[in-house]
Design a protein around this motif. Structure first.
Motif, short mmCIF file in Angstrom:
data_model
loop_
_atom_site.label_atom_id
_atom_site.label_comp_id
_atom_site.label_asym_id
_atom_site.label_seq_id
_atom_site.Cartn_x
_atom_site.Cartn_y
_atom_site.Cartn_z
N GLN A 66 0.83 -1.21 0.00
CA GLN A 66 0.00 0.00 0.00
C GLN A 66 0.86 1.26 0.00
O GLN A 66 0.46 2.29 -0.54
N HIS A 67 2.04 1.15 0.60
CA HIS A 67 2.93 2.31 0.71
C HIS A 67 4.35 1.92 0.27
O HIS A 67 5.26 1.80 1.09
N PRO A 68 4.56 1.71 -1.04
CA PRO A 68 5.86 1.24 -1.52
C PRO A 68 6.97 2.27 -1.42
O PRO A 68 8.13 1.96 -1.70
N ASP A 69 6.63 3.49 -1.00
CA ASP A 69 7.66 4.51 -0.79
C ASP A 69 8.22 4.45 0.64
O ASP A 69 9.04 5.29 1.02
N LEU A 81 16.67 -9.79 5.45
CA LEU A 81 15.89 -9.83 4.20
C LEU A 81 15.52 -11.26 3.78
O LEU A 81 14.35 -11.53 3.48
N PRO A 82 16.47 -12.20 3.74
CA PRO A 82 16.07 -13.56 3.34
C PRO A 82 15.19 -14.26 4.37
O PRO A 82 14.33 -15.07 4.00
N GLY A 93 11.87 -6.39 -2.85
CA GLY A 93 11.08 -6.53 -4.06
C GLY A 93 9.88 -5.59 -4.08
O GLY A 93 9.43 -5.18 -5.15
N ILE A 94 9.36 -5.24 -2.90
CA ILE A 94 8.19 -4.37 -2.81
C ILE A 94 8.58 -2.89 -2.84
O ILE A 94 8.02 -2.11 -3.62
N VAL A 95 9.54 -2.50 -2.01
CA VAL A 95 9.85 -1.07 -1.88
C VAL A 95 10.99 -0.64 -2.77
O VAL A 95 11.22 0.56 -2.97
N GLY A 96 11.76 -1.59 -3.33
CA GLY A 96 12.87 -1.23 -4.21
C GLY A 96 14.18 -1.09 -3.45
O GLY A 96 14.21 -0.86 -2.23
N GLU A 97 15.28 -1.22 -4.17
CA GLU A 97 16.61 -1.24 -3.54
C GLU A 97 16.94 0.07 -2.84
O GLU A 97 17.62 0.09 -1.81
N HIS A 98 16.45 1.20 -3.38
CA HIS A 98 16.81 2.49 -2.79
C HIS A 98 16.01 2.82 -1.53
O HIS A 98 16.29 3.82 -0.87
N ASN A 99 15.04 2.00 -1.22
CA ASN A 99 14.28 2.21 0.02
C ASN A 99 14.65 1.19 1.09
O ASN A 99 13.93 1.07 2.09
N VAL A 100 15.73 0.47 0.88
CA VAL A 100 16.25 -0.45 1.90
C VAL A 100 17.63 0.06 2.31
O VAL A 100 18.53 0.16 1.48
N MET A 101 17.77 0.39 3.59
CA MET A 101 19.05 0.91 4.09
C MET A 101 19.60 -0.04 5.15
O MET A 101 18.85 -0.71 5.86
#
Length: 257
Positions: A66-69, A81-82, A93-101
């Motif tokens: 609902q909030h992929p940002d 993650l795994p 996979g949902i939020v994208g690589e740039h939203n995972v820190m």
């Protein structure tokens, strides 16, 4: 903040709706990301920290969809993650690589030769002290029931949620430090930046690289073993020359290894 307990998926969905930058941590049955599973997980912001039941994990995927940002922060993302993916939630996979820190990688940029243990960073940077997992002597009863009807023990709720909250607070500190540190490098011309910060370096170089390495580890890669073996003599000769050059510059025999 006082620790909370989120039992139901809807509570997780509401948490994400109200907080679009969160830190997540998992407590597991072991350290094997292919075999072990989540017992309790936690989520936090600067002002809230909550331990969550395994059942409530069903709300994390829908909330992120609902909030992929949503910005999701981990400490040692290659572990969490795994574990989450095996539980049915592909966060990257949902939020994208740039939203995972990953605060472990961010700290490695700050001090490549240092230790990056979360509790150590919490103490060094923020003067937050808490005991290691093993010192608690947790038993099966501390984790509660899979459906969330029996909550984890108070000390498990406190410990688990504190891990996530410490991750969030360390992220705030490191993001500020990296932002204030400039990287002088010819690569700034590629970025189109006159004075990129180390935070720019992290987001442009390290985050995409982490995603690639993650896929390589999960899927495996093909290696041309015969070719690699054939170039060992050449690599050894080049290494000897480089070592000799280092010693020559230093004016004495040194150990540059």
């Amino acid at each position: 903040p006082a620790p909370e307990y989120l039992q139901k998926p809807q509570q997780v969905i509401e948490f994400i709706q109200q907080n679009r930058t969160v830190a997540i941590d998992t407590e597991t049955t072991g350290l094997d990301t292919y075999e072990d599973h989540i017992t309790v997980w936690s989520i936090a912001t600067a002002t809230r920290r909550a331990a969550c039941s395994r059942y409530s994990l069903d709300g994390l995927g829908p909330a992120l969809e609902q909030h992929p940002d949503t910005l999701v922060i981990f400490h040692n993302a290659p572990f969490d993650l795994p574990i989450l993916e095996r539980a049915g939630v592909d966060v990257r996979g949902i939020v994208g690589e740039h939203n995972v820190m990953d605060t472990m990688v961010m700290d490695n940029i700050m001090k490549p030769n240092g230790r990056h243990d979360l509790k150590l960073l919490s103490k060094d940077y923020l003067d937050i002290s808490y005991k290691k997992y093993k010192t608690y002597g947790f038993t099966d009863e501390d984790f509660g029931s899979a459906d969330g009807s029996i909550p984890p023990s108070d000390r498990m709720i406190d410990y688990s949620s504190l891990d996530a909250w410490a991750t969030f607070m360390v992220w705030l500190f490191l993001a500020d430090q990296l932002m204030c540190t400039r990287r002088e490098s010819p690569i700034r011309e590629i970025w189109g930046m006159t004075a990129p910060s180390m935070l720019d370096y992290y987001t442009i170089i390290e985050q995409p690289l982490a995603a690639v390495i993650y896929k390589m580890v999960r899927r495996g890669i093909c290696v041309d073993q015969k070719y690699l073996e054939s170039i060992i003599p050449l690599m050894d000769r080049n290494l000897e020359k480089k070592l000799a050059a280092v010693c020559s510059i230093a004016g004495k025999i040194v150990n540059p290894n």
